[in-house]
Scaffold this motif. Sequence first.
Motif, PDB file in Angstrom:
ATOM      1  N   PRO A  57      -5.250  -2.767  -8.690  1.00 23.17           N
ATOM      2  CA  PRO A  57      -5.206  -2.438 -10.114  1.00 23.17           C
ATOM      3  C   PRO A  57      -4.584  -1.056 -10.307  1.00 23.17           C
ATOM      4  O   PRO A  57      -4.013  -0.494  -9.368  1.00 23.17           O
ATOM      5  CB  PRO A  57      -6.686  -2.429 -10.498  1.00 23.17           C
ATOM      6  CG  PRO A  57      -7.359  -1.901  -9.260  1.00 23.17           C
ATOM      7  CD  PRO A  57      -6.571  -2.469  -8.095  1.00 23.17           C
ATOM      8  N   GLU A  58      -4.681  -0.506 -11.510  1.00 23.71           N
ATOM      9  CA  GLU A  58      -4.256   0.881 -11.716  1.00 23.71           C
ATOM     10  C   GLU A  58      -5.025   1.770 -10.736  1.00 23.71           C
ATOM     11  O   GLU A  58      -6.239   1.635 -10.584  1.00 23.71           O
ATOM     12  CB  GLU A  58      -4.552   1.331 -13.141  1.00 23.71           C
ATOM     13  CG  GLU A  58      -3.719   0.646 -14.207  1.00 23.71           C
ATOM     14  CD  GLU A  58      -4.339  -0.632 -14.747  1.00 23.71           C
ATOM     15  OE1 GLU A  58      -3.809  -1.191 -15.717  1.00 23.71           O
ATOM     16  OE2 GLU A  58      -5.370  -1.073 -14.184  1.00 23.71           O
ATOM     17  N   GLY A  59      -4.308   2.644 -10.052  1.00 22.19           N
ATOM     18  CA  GLY A  59      -4.956   3.491  -9.059  1.00 22.19           C
ATOM     19  C   GLY A  59      -4.934   2.902  -7.667  1.00 22.19           C
ATOM     20  O   GLY A  59      -5.287   3.580  -6.692  1.00 22.19           O
ATOM     21  N   GLY A  60      -4.542   1.626  -7.544  1.00 20.36           N
ATOM     22  CA  GLY A  60      -4.391   1.001  -6.238  1.00 20.36           C
ATOM     23  C   GLY A  60      -5.701   0.632  -5.562  1.00 20.36           C
ATOM     24  O   GLY A  60      -6.778   0.650  -6.163  1.00 20.36           O
ATOM     25  N   PHE A  61      -5.577   0.305  -4.283  1.00 17.77           N
ATOM     26  CA  PHE A  61      -6.747  -0.035  -3.478  1.00 17.77           C
ATOM     27  C   PHE A  61      -7.362   1.231  -2.889  1.00 17.77           C
ATOM     28  O   PHE A  61      -6.676   2.215  -2.621  1.00 17.77           O
ATOM     29  CB  PHE A  61      -6.351  -0.948  -2.308  1.00 17.77           C
ATOM     30  CG  PHE A  61      -5.961  -2.338  -2.713  1.00 17.77           C
ATOM     31  CD1 PHE A  61      -6.910  -3.238  -3.157  1.00 17.77           C
ATOM     32  CD2 PHE A  61      -4.638  -2.745  -2.630  1.00 17.77           C
ATOM     33  CE1 PHE A  61      -6.549  -4.529  -3.521  1.00 17.77           C
ATOM     34  CE2 PHE A  61      -4.270  -4.035  -2.979  1.00 17.77           C
ATOM     35  CZ  PHE A  61      -5.222  -4.924  -3.433  1.00 17.77           C
TER      36      PHE A  61
ATOM     37  N   ILE B  96      -1.428  -7.924   6.372  1.00 14.94           N
ATOM     38  CA  ILE B  96      -0.483  -6.913   6.827  1.00 14.94           C
ATOM     39  C   ILE B  96      -0.135  -5.930   5.702  1.00 14.94           C
ATOM     40  O   ILE B  96       0.317  -6.349   4.629  1.00 14.94           O
ATOM     41  CB  ILE B  96       0.821  -7.571   7.327  1.00 14.94           C
ATOM     42  CG1 ILE B  96       0.510  -8.641   8.369  1.00 14.94           C
ATOM     43  CG2 ILE B  96       1.768  -6.522   7.900  1.00 14.94           C
ATOM     44  CD1 ILE B  96      -0.202  -8.147   9.594  1.00 14.94           C
ATOM     45  N   PRO B  97      -0.340  -4.612   5.909  1.00 15.24           N
ATOM     46  CA  PRO B  97       0.098  -3.641   4.904  1.00 15.24           C
ATOM     47  C   PRO B  97       1.615  -3.517   4.924  1.00 15.24           C
ATOM     48  O   PRO B  97       2.230  -3.533   5.997  1.00 15.24           O
ATOM     49  CB  PRO B  97      -0.566  -2.340   5.363  1.00 15.24           C
ATOM     50  CG  PRO B  97      -0.751  -2.503   6.835  1.00 15.24           C
ATOM     51  CD  PRO B  97      -0.982  -3.966   7.071  1.00 15.24           C
ATOM     52  N   VAL B  98       2.213  -3.431   3.753  1.00 17.47           N
ATOM     53  CA  VAL B  98       3.670  -3.305   3.659  1.00 17.47           C
ATOM     54  C   VAL B  98       4.024  -2.222   2.648  1.00 17.47           C
ATOM     55  O   VAL B  98       3.244  -1.899   1.745  1.00 17.47           O
ATOM     56  CB  VAL B  98       4.346  -4.630   3.243  1.00 17.47           C
ATOM     57  CG1 VAL B  98       4.156  -5.701   4.310  1.00 17.47           C
ATOM     58  CG2 VAL B  98       3.827  -5.116   1.888  1.00 17.47           C
ATOM     59  N   SER B  99       5.218  -1.689   2.807  1.00 13.63           N
ATOM     60  CA  SER B  99       5.762  -0.731   1.842  1.00 13.63           C
ATOM     61  C   SER B  99       6.745  -1.457   0.937  1.00 13.63           C
ATOM     62  O   SER B  99       7.520  -2.307   1.395  1.00 13.63           O
ATOM     63  CB  SER B  99       6.478   0.405   2.575  1.00 13.63           C
ATOM     64  OG  SER B  99       7.201   1.210   1.645  1.00 13.63           O
ATOM     65  N   LEU B 100       6.714  -1.127  -0.345  1.00 14.69           N
ATOM     66  CA  LEU B 100       7.669  -1.699  -1.299  1.00 14.69           C
ATOM     67  C   LEU B 100       8.771  -0.698  -1.631  1.00 14.69           C
ATOM     68  O   LEU B 100       9.477  -0.859  -2.625  1.00 14.69           O
ATOM     69  CB  LEU B 100       6.947  -2.150  -2.575  1.00 14.69           C
ATOM     70  CG  LEU B 100       5.892  -3.241  -2.393  1.00 14.69           C
ATOM     71  CD1 LEU B 100       5.321  -3.641  -3.745  1.00 14.69           C
ATOM     72  CD2 LEU B 100       6.458  -4.451  -1.669  1.00 14.69           C
ATOM     73  N   GLY B 101       8.917   0.329  -0.811  1.00 17.25           N
ATOM     74  CA  GLY B 101       9.969   1.307  -1.048  1.00 17.25           C
ATOM     75  C   GLY B 101       9.419   2.700  -1.263  1.00 17.25           C
ATOM     76  O   GLY B 101       8.221   2.952  -1.133  1.00 17.25           O
TER      77      GLY B 101
ATOM     78  N   TYR C 254       0.851  -1.195   0.000  1.00 16.45           N
ATOM     79  CA  TYR C 254       0.000   0.000   0.000  1.00 16.45           C
ATOM     80  C   TYR C 254       0.881   1.237   0.000  1.00 16.45           C
ATOM     81  O   TYR C 254       1.749   1.386   0.859  1.00 16.45           O
ATOM     82  CB  TYR C 254      -0.916  -0.027   1.232  1.00 16.45           C
ATOM     83  CG  TYR C 254      -1.943   1.066   1.292  1.00 16.45           C
ATOM     84  CD1 TYR C 254      -2.712   1.407   0.179  1.00 16.45           C
ATOM     85  CD2 TYR C 254      -2.172   1.752   2.482  1.00 16.45           C
ATOM     86  CE1 TYR C 254      -3.668   2.408   0.252  1.00 16.45           C
ATOM     87  CE2 TYR C 254      -3.136   2.751   2.571  1.00 16.45           C
ATOM     88  CZ  TYR C 254      -3.873   3.074   1.433  1.00 16.45           C
ATOM     89  OH  TYR C 254      -4.833   4.068   1.499  1.00 16.45           O
ATOM     90  N   GLU C 255       0.658   2.111  -0.968  1.00 16.60           N
ATOM     91  CA  GLU C 255       1.558   3.254  -1.168  1.00 16.60           C
ATOM     92  C   GLU C 255       1.534   4.246  -0.010  1.00 16.60           C
ATOM     93  O   GLU C 255       2.491   4.993   0.196  1.00 16.60           O
ATOM     94  CB  GLU C 255       1.227   3.973  -2.477  1.00 16.60           C
ATOM     95  CG  GLU C 255      -0.145   4.620  -2.555  1.00 16.60           C
ATOM     96  CD  GLU C 255      -1.216   3.674  -3.070  1.00 16.60           C
ATOM     97  OE1 GLU C 255      -2.305   4.160  -3.426  1.00 16.60           O
ATOM     98  OE2 GLU C 255      -0.966   2.448  -3.107  1.00 16.60           O
ATOM     99  N   ASN C 256       0.461   4.251   0.773  1.00 12.38           N
ATOM    100  CA  ASN C 256       0.388   5.173   1.906  1.00 12.38           C
ATOM    101  C   ASN C 256       1.013   4.619   3.179  1.00 12.38           C
ATOM    102  O   ASN C 256       1.039   5.289   4.206  1.00 12.38           O
ATOM    103  CB  ASN C 256      -1.072   5.560   2.178  1.00 12.38           C
ATOM    104  CG  ASN C 256      -1.649   6.420   1.069  1.00 12.38           C
ATOM    105  OD1 ASN C 256      -0.912   7.091   0.351  1.00 12.38           O
ATOM    106  ND2 ASN C 256      -2.962   6.394   0.915  1.00 12.38           N
TER     107      ASN C 256
END
Length: 250
Positions: A201-205, A219-224, A173-175
Amino acid sequence: MHHFFVAPSQVEEEENRIIIEGMDVNHIKNVLRMNVGEELLISDGSGNDYICQVSHMGQDIIEAEIIQKEHEGTELPIQIYLFQGLPKGDKMEWIIQKAVELGVYQIVPMATKRCIVKLDEKKGAAKRKRWQSIAESAAKQSRRGVIPQVQPVADFKQAVEMSKDFSCKWIPYENFKNMESAKEMLGQIQQGDKIAVYIGPEGGFEASEVDYAIEHCIIPVSLGRRILRTETAGLMLLSVLMFQSEINAK
């Protein structure tokens, strides 16, 4: 060496042979023009691989003599399930191909709130047939021991329910900015774990979907620090999981 899949019932280890039937017979005889004595790799779809030699060519079947059973195999010591939000265009085909190469165990297409693509039952069935064909081709190319299954399209709540008993469940999740949770969970991966990866999808969840996932122990995670496209995010995480699981298995 050409690679083929058969059902376990076609492997006759006591007779030291494997029976090839169906469309592969025509492919071997008339497309590849193989002859008696040529070698091929055969997998039974449950992780067993056999190096074989064509011993007999009939009209409807081909018999292959088992020369060697490969015990090491190419499958990961974990099972990764990719829950992929439906992307636009032909991106899903590319995602499936690469996910299979990276060792994914199963792929579940998801219809989430921000999905632009809408598939009715008829279109979904046709797409699934195409996607499964791509998974099979990728499995052969990468010498997988199994053909990962592409499941019918599920809505988000159905997809969440499917992983309720899994040992590890992630939703990039980008946030979410903290990478420590991902680092900690990577270190806890064990052989035999079933791992769910949820990709939007495009635009995320939508935030409500992430909240629902968290309520169900995903679990929400960051990919960087960078925002990754839907066709990149899942493959990035699959690559890390593949590498980490095989390092842990050494």
